[in-house]
Motif scaffolding. Structure first.
Motif, PDB file in Angstrom:
ATOM      1  N   THR A  28       9.158   3.550 -29.768  1.00  0.00           N
ATOM      2  CA  THR A  28       8.292   2.700 -28.959  1.00  0.00           C
ATOM      3  C   THR A  28       7.622   1.650 -29.832  1.00  0.00           C
ATOM      4  O   THR A  28       7.108   1.957 -30.909  1.00  0.00           O
ATOM      5  CB  THR A  28       7.217   3.539 -28.242  1.00  0.00           C
ATOM      6  OG1 THR A  28       7.876   4.474 -27.383  1.00  0.00           O
ATOM      7  CG2 THR A  28       6.303   2.665 -27.412  1.00  0.00           C
ATOM      8  N   THR A  30       4.990  -1.990 -29.459  1.00  0.00           N
ATOM      9  CA  THR A  30       4.155  -2.824 -28.602  1.00  0.00           C
ATOM     10  C   THR A  30       4.702  -4.238 -28.679  1.00  0.00           C
ATOM     11  O   THR A  30       4.790  -4.822 -29.756  1.00  0.00           O
ATOM     12  CB  THR A  30       2.687  -2.795 -29.061  1.00  0.00           C
ATOM     13  OG1 THR A  30       2.226  -1.441 -29.020  1.00  0.00           O
ATOM     14  CG2 THR A  30       1.817  -3.651 -28.154  1.00  0.00           C
ATOM     15  N   GLY A  33       1.970  -7.027 -25.604  1.00  0.00           N
ATOM     16  CA  GLY A  33       0.984  -6.217 -24.908  1.00  0.00           C
ATOM     17  C   GLY A  33       1.562  -5.087 -24.079  1.00  0.00           C
ATOM     18  O   GLY A  33       0.823  -4.384 -23.396  1.00  0.00           O
ATOM     19  N   ARG A  34       2.877  -4.896 -24.118  1.00  0.00           N
ATOM     20  CA  ARG A  34       3.544  -3.828 -23.356  1.00  0.00           C
ATOM     21  C   ARG A  34       4.131  -2.802 -24.308  1.00  0.00           C
ATOM     22  O   ARG A  34       4.552  -3.141 -25.400  1.00  0.00           O
ATOM     23  CB  ARG A  34       4.691  -4.398 -22.533  1.00  0.00           C
ATOM     24  CG  ARG A  34       4.251  -5.379 -21.536  1.00  0.00           C
ATOM     25  CD  ARG A  34       5.430  -5.944 -20.811  1.00  0.00           C
ATOM     26  NE  ARG A  34       4.886  -6.913 -19.882  1.00  0.00           N
ATOM     27  CZ  ARG A  34       5.575  -7.733 -19.179  1.00  0.00           C
ATOM     28  NH1 ARG A  34       6.872  -7.738 -19.259  1.00  0.00           N
ATOM     29  NH2 ARG A  34       4.994  -8.570 -18.372  1.00  0.00           N
ATOM     30  N   GLN A  35       4.218  -1.577 -23.825  1.00  0.00           N
ATOM     31  CA  GLN A  35       4.899  -0.528 -24.574  1.00  0.00           C
ATOM     32  C   GLN A  35       6.357  -0.543 -24.149  1.00  0.00           C
ATOM     33  O   GLN A  35       6.675  -0.328 -22.978  1.00  0.00           O
ATOM     34  CB  GLN A  35       4.266   0.832 -24.290  1.00  0.00           C
ATOM     35  CG  GLN A  35       2.848   0.955 -24.789  1.00  0.00           C
ATOM     36  CD  GLN A  35       2.793   0.903 -26.304  1.00  0.00           C
ATOM     37  OE1 GLN A  35       3.443   1.678 -26.996  1.00  0.00           O
ATOM     38  NE2 GLN A  35       2.020  -0.028 -26.830  1.00  0.00           N
ATOM     39  N   ILE A  36       7.240  -0.826 -25.115  1.00  0.00           N
ATOM     40  CA  ILE A  36       8.672  -0.936 -24.833  1.00  0.00           C
ATOM     41  C   ILE A  36       9.423   0.030 -25.745  1.00  0.00           C
ATOM     42  O   ILE A  36       9.185   0.076 -26.952  1.00  0.00           O
ATOM     43  CB  ILE A  36       9.166  -2.384 -25.036  1.00  0.00           C
ATOM     44  CG1 ILE A  36       8.477  -3.292 -24.011  1.00  0.00           C
ATOM     45  CG2 ILE A  36      10.680  -2.470 -24.919  1.00  0.00           C
ATOM     46  CD1 ILE A  36       8.860  -4.746 -24.107  1.00  0.00           C
ATOM     47  N   ASP A  50      10.992  -0.315 -20.433  1.00  0.00           N
ATOM     48  CA  ASP A  50       9.626   0.201 -20.436  1.00  0.00           C
ATOM     49  C   ASP A  50       9.607   1.575 -21.092  1.00  0.00           C
ATOM     50  O   ASP A  50      10.504   2.394 -20.874  1.00  0.00           O
ATOM     51  CB  ASP A  50       9.085   0.307 -19.015  1.00  0.00           C
ATOM     52  CG  ASP A  50       8.712  -1.039 -18.420  1.00  0.00           C
ATOM     53  OD1 ASP A  50       8.398  -1.974 -19.173  1.00  0.00           O
ATOM     54  OD2 ASP A  50       8.725  -1.147 -17.177  1.00  0.00           O
ATOM     55  N   ARG A  95      11.447  -1.524 -16.064  1.00  0.00           N
ATOM     56  CA  ARG A  95      11.857  -2.872 -16.427  1.00  0.00           C
ATOM     57  C   ARG A  95      12.695  -2.820 -17.696  1.00  0.00           C
ATOM     58  O   ARG A  95      12.408  -2.056 -18.610  1.00  0.00           O
ATOM     59  CB  ARG A  95      10.619  -3.738 -16.650  1.00  0.00           C
ATOM     60  CG  ARG A  95      10.941  -5.176 -16.892  1.00  0.00           C
ATOM     61  CD  ARG A  95       9.692  -6.010 -16.907  1.00  0.00           C
ATOM     62  NE  ARG A  95      10.047  -7.387 -17.211  1.00  0.00           N
ATOM     63  CZ  ARG A  95       9.175  -8.337 -17.344  1.00  0.00           C
ATOM     64  NH1 ARG A  95       7.886  -8.100 -17.215  1.00  0.00           N
ATOM     65  NH2 ARG A  95       9.581  -9.561 -17.621  1.00  0.00           N
ATOM     66  N   TYR A  97      14.638  -5.133 -20.890  1.00  0.00           N
ATOM     67  CA  TYR A  97      14.384  -6.325 -21.695  1.00  0.00           C
ATOM     68  C   TYR A  97      15.612  -6.636 -22.548  1.00  0.00           C
ATOM     69  O   TYR A  97      16.217  -5.707 -23.107  1.00  0.00           O
ATOM     70  CB  TYR A  97      13.192  -6.090 -22.631  1.00  0.00           C
ATOM     71  CG  TYR A  97      11.942  -5.696 -21.881  1.00  0.00           C
ATOM     72  CD1 TYR A  97      11.042  -6.659 -21.434  1.00  0.00           C
ATOM     73  CD2 TYR A  97      11.671  -4.360 -21.600  1.00  0.00           C
ATOM     74  CE1 TYR A  97       9.901  -6.297 -20.732  1.00  0.00           C
ATOM     75  CE2 TYR A  97      10.539  -3.989 -20.900  1.00  0.00           C
ATOM     76  CZ  TYR A  97       9.659  -4.963 -20.466  1.00  0.00           C
ATOM     77  OH  TYR A  97       8.541  -4.606 -19.761  1.00  0.00           O
ATOM     78  N   ALA A 110      10.571 -10.672 -24.143  1.00  0.00           N
ATOM     79  CA  ALA A 110       9.672 -10.251 -23.069  1.00  0.00           C
ATOM     80  C   ALA A 110       8.808 -11.449 -22.681  1.00  0.00           C
ATOM     81  O   ALA A 110       8.566 -12.343 -23.487  1.00  0.00           O
ATOM     82  CB  ALA A 110       8.802  -9.090 -23.519  1.00  0.00           C
TER      83      ALA A 110
END
Length: 111
Positions: A28, A30, A33-36, A50, A95, A97, A110
């Motif tokens: 994982t 960041t 601002g998203r955890q991917i 996600d 989602r 990416y 992203a």
């Protein structure tokens, strides 16, 4: 008549070195601002989606993977890398990416 155009700008993020991952493993990051969750497949391809399962918040990066999907470690719901669709009915998709390797770095788009 007035037309309003909405545009989102996708950004590329170098999240880490390819050597940070082992084939068959996820991690994982960041990103914007998203955890991917980013996965390195056995053929060297990278996939990103996600990091959190929509069912109960399971950590998808810790799930088992194959070339097509990742299985959440909490309740075994599987998510398809290309679409984010869950193979079980009634579970929301995640989602996805675009991800690639450039100069030995994992790059995720992203926006």
């Amino acid at each position: 008549m007035t037309t309003t155009e909405s545009r989102t700008t996708a950004m590329e993020y170098a999240v880490g070195a390819l050597t940070d991952l082992t084939p068959g493993e996820g991690r994982t990051y960041t990103v914007g601002g998203r955890q991917i969750a980013v996965f390195l497949l056995g053929d060297g391809a990278v996939r990103a989606l996600d990091a959190v399962c929509p069912h109960r918040g399971g950590p998808l990066a810790d799930g088992q993977i194959d070339d097509d999907l990742v299985v959440c470690p909490l309740h075994q719901y599987a998510f398809v890398f290309d679409t984010g669709r869950c193979t079980a009915p009634g579970i929301d998709p995640v989602r996805t990416y675009p991800a690639r390797v450039h100069d030995g770095r994992i790059v995720v788009t992203a926006g």
